[in-house]
Design an enzyme around this catalytic site. Structure first.
Site, short mmCIF file in Angstrom:
data_model
loop_
_atom_site.label_atom_id
_atom_site.label_comp_id
_atom_site.label_asym_id
_atom_site.label_seq_id
_atom_site.Cartn_x
_atom_site.Cartn_y
_atom_site.Cartn_z
N TYR A 190 70.01 51.55 68.92
CA TYR A 190 70.53 50.91 70.14
C TYR A 190 71.03 51.98 71.09
O TYR A 190 71.32 53.12 70.71
CB TYR A 190 71.66 49.93 69.80
CG TYR A 190 72.96 50.58 69.35
CD1 TYR A 190 73.94 50.93 70.28
CD2 TYR A 190 73.20 50.84 68.01
CE1 TYR A 190 75.12 51.54 69.87
CE2 TYR A 190 74.38 51.43 67.59
CZ TYR A 190 75.34 51.78 68.53
OH TYR A 190 76.52 52.38 68.13
N CYS A 191 71.14 51.58 72.37
CA CYS A 191 71.70 52.44 73.42
C CYS A 191 72.26 51.51 74.50
O CYS A 191 72.38 50.30 74.28
CB CYS A 191 70.66 53.41 73.98
SG CYS A 191 69.20 52.61 74.69
N THR A 192 72.58 52.03 75.66
CA THR A 192 73.25 51.22 76.68
C THR A 192 72.39 50.08 77.20
O THR A 192 72.80 48.93 77.18
CB THR A 192 73.69 52.11 77.87
OG1 THR A 192 74.48 53.18 77.38
CG2 THR A 192 74.49 51.29 78.88
#
Length: 340
Positions: A190-192
């Site tokens: 996951y990331c922003t």
């Protein structure tokens, strides 16, 4: 044609006059400069501000504007066959979160140093927020991996997620050995907003990982659609807000005030521009130090006036939005001359 994505419950119940759009699309672009000029003109027309990157591999942007202007932008972009199905993450705001519009052509739409990887050809499996949440909470063979930099995951991350000690995303290949022993696990990344995971999961697949997934829409979409459950702390964002709340279910604070050590998630910059420390300082300490991070910074002769926010605009890098129009005008004149 209505291409406006569904708004989160928080946006519907507490309408704010502005929107912040976070979006990307990996797709082949034959003429990045032409697309750059189109995007630039469209944002000026709609009074949008923000940062947009165009490359031969696609489009990546974060912009702010009024509700009507943002809806018009989403519709116009979605009508382009190259961006069919583009996913916009939408958040409410009191006003513009950027000072101006900045549209640039670069080698990659996310600076990974991996231009050979083409996510539109091969990338990790996309998970909806609900699917990500279910796997994260119920599958014992899952490992959740944060693909963001230190200053981002130090402010907030998913419970029990693995993180890498890296200053920027370009360092990711150097850290793959740290999870080499997890190749038999399901890797949930996951990331922003999702864009880093497109390249990160492509890299993992290239390195021999088999069961690789990514949170589609990233933390922002997870907060809007899944209530942000088990995301601890705040999410760092790349606009004037700096950090936003995500978890509406079981929120916690991970960080401590740099000055006094009390629990706080107030991310700021030191008012002393020669220091400009980007860190967490509680409101009490910030006021006591007049925006500085120490007595030395409080009394520094170049200290910026403290306005109560602790957030200061970046020094201009010389980018002038009107340059794009002058460039377009020259190109149009040249094209007409060549055809007559």
């Amino acid at each position: 044609m209505n291409t406006t994505p569904n708004l989160s419950p928080s946006l519907e119940s507490e309408p704010l006059p502005y929107r912040v759009l976070l979006y990307y699309c990996f797709t082949p672009i034959e003429d990045p400069t032409a697309l750059r000029n189109e995007q630039h003109a469209l944002c000026i027309e709609l009074n949008l501000r923000g940062r947009i990157i165009v490359a031969s591999e696609g489009l990546n942007g974060t912009v702010s504007g009024t509700i009507a202007d943002c809806e018009a932008y989403m519709e116009r972009v979605s009508q382009d066959p190259r961006f069919k199905g583009i996913d916009f993450k939408i958040e409410g705001a009191q006003g513009h979160t950027f000072r101006k519009i900045n549209v640039r052509v670069k080698e990659e739409i996310v600076h990974a140093g991996l231009p050979h990887l083409k996510p539109y050809q091969k990338t990790g499996k996309h998970l909806t927020p609900a699917e990500f949440k279910s796997l994260m909470q119920n599958d014992p063979n899952v490992v959740v991996v944060d693909m963001r930099s230190n200053y981002e995951h130090n402010l907030g991350k998913f419970k029990n997620a693995l993180t890498f000690d890296m200053e920027n995303f370009r360092e990711l290949p150097e850290h793959l050995a740290e999870i080499e022993h997890l190749k038999d696990k399901k890797i949930l990344t996951y990331c922003t907003g999702g864009i880093k995971c497109e390249k990160a999961t492509a890299l993992l697949l290239e390195a021999g990982f088999q069961d690789v997934y990514q949170l589609h829409g990233g933390i922002i979409k997870y907060g809007a659609e899944a209530g942000g459950e088990d995301f601890e702390g705040k999410c760092y964002v790349f606009d004037g807000r700096v950090a936003v709340d995500v978890n509406q279910v079981n929120p916690t604070i991970l960080t401590e005030c740099y000055v006094c050590g009390t629990k706080s998630d107030n991310m700021v910059n030191c008012a002393n521009p020669t220091c400009n420390r980007h860190t967490v300082i509680c409101q009490t300490c910030l006021e006591n130090l007049d925006g500085g991070c120490s007595i030395e910074c409080k009394t520094h002769p170049e200290k910026r006036p403290y306005d109560g926010s602790g957030k200061y605009e970046r020094v201009s890098n010389g980018y002038n939005p009107e340059i794009g129009f002058r460039q377009q005008a020259r190109e149009l004149r040249k094209s007409k001359e060549e055809t007559h």
